[in-house]
Design a protein around this motif. Structure first.
Motif, short mmCIF file in Angstrom:
data_model
loop_
_atom_site.label_atom_id
_atom_site.label_comp_id
_atom_site.label_asym_id
_atom_site.label_seq_id
_atom_site.Cartn_x
_atom_site.Cartn_y
_atom_site.Cartn_z
N THR A 1 -12.67 9.37 17.56
CA THR A 1 -12.12 9.05 16.24
C THR A 1 -10.68 9.55 16.10
O THR A 1 -10.37 10.67 16.47
CB THR A 1 -12.96 9.73 15.13
N ILE A 2 -9.84 8.66 15.56
CA ILE A 2 -8.54 9.13 15.10
C ILE A 2 -8.45 8.84 13.61
O ILE A 2 -9.16 7.99 13.08
CB ILE A 2 -7.35 8.46 15.84
N ARG A 3 -7.58 9.58 12.94
CA ARG A 3 -7.44 9.38 11.50
C ARG A 3 -6.01 8.97 11.21
O ARG A 3 -5.06 9.62 11.64
CB ARG A 3 -7.77 10.69 10.76
N ARG A 4 -5.86 7.89 10.47
CA ARG A 4 -4.52 7.46 10.10
C ARG A 4 -3.96 8.43 9.07
O ARG A 4 -4.64 8.83 8.15
CB ARG A 4 -4.55 6.05 9.53
N LEU A 5 -2.68 8.81 9.23
CA LEU A 5 -2.11 9.85 8.38
C LEU A 5 -1.67 9.34 7.02
O LEU A 5 -1.59 10.09 6.07
CB LEU A 5 -0.89 10.48 9.09
N TYR A 6 -1.38 8.06 6.92
CA TYR A 6 -0.81 7.55 5.68
C TYR A 6 -1.55 6.30 5.21
O TYR A 6 -1.94 5.48 6.02
CB TYR A 6 0.66 7.18 5.88
N SER A 7 -1.69 6.18 3.89
CA SER A 7 -2.11 4.88 3.35
C SER A 7 -0.87 3.98 3.40
O SER A 7 0.23 4.45 3.67
CB SER A 7 -2.59 5.04 1.90
N ASN A 8 -1.03 2.70 3.11
CA ASN A 8 0.10 1.79 3.19
C ASN A 8 1.24 2.22 2.26
O ASN A 8 2.40 2.18 2.62
CB ASN A 8 -0.34 0.36 2.84
N LYS A 9 0.86 2.64 1.06
CA LYS A 9 1.85 3.05 0.07
C LYS A 9 2.58 4.31 0.53
O LYS A 9 3.80 4.39 0.46
CB LYS A 9 1.15 3.30 -1.28
N GLU A 10 1.83 5.27 1.02
CA GLU A 10 2.44 6.52 1.51
C GLU A 10 3.36 6.25 2.69
O GLU A 10 4.43 6.84 2.81
CB GLU A 10 1.34 7.51 1.94
N PHE A 11 2.91 5.36 3.57
CA PHE A 11 3.70 5.05 4.75
C PHE A 11 5.05 4.44 4.38
O PHE A 11 6.10 4.83 4.88
CB PHE A 11 2.93 4.08 5.66
#
Ligand SMILES: [Zn+2]
Length: 109
Positions: free
Chosen positions: A36-46
């Motif tokens: 598992t990896i976890r994305r650090l940002y939601s689209n808005k945060e990114f």
């Protein structure tokens, strides 16, 4: 890969190991465990991350920009990561479309 959407809902998606590797290497995700990896940002945060990093300045023409552009287009294997994304103004984003940066700069000369 797992992460959160802009409205805080959790999501989970199977992705290729190669893609996971690139996302982690380019700072878009962190490793949780072997599977598992976890994305650090939601689209808005990114989006906000890229725009504030680049001071809302278009990387191509230096004017105000508030759109995100892929340096290596997604069509050519580029991914949505902090390394591959830059701030661009609307006009440059439209002009550039799926060309890569070198081609684009040559085309402006
Ligand atoms: Zn521009």
């Amino acid at each position: 890969m797992r992460g959160k959407t802009d409205n805080g809902r959790r999501w989970y998606q199977e992705i290729e190991p190669e893609l996971a590797y690139v996302l982690v290497r380019e700072g878009a995700a962190v490793v949780v465990n072997r599977h598992t990896i976890r994305r650090l940002y939601s689209n808005k945060e990114f989006r906000l991350l890229i725009l504030t990093r680049d001071n809302y300045t278009c990387r191509f023409c230096g004017k105000y920009g508030d759109t995100i552009d892929h340096e290596l287009p997604r069509a050519k294997g580029g991914h949505t990561t902090p390394v591959n994304c830059i701030c661009a103004c609307y006009e440059c984003n439209q002009l550039k479309a799926n060309r890569d940066v070198d081609e684009f700069i040559r085309a402006m000369d």
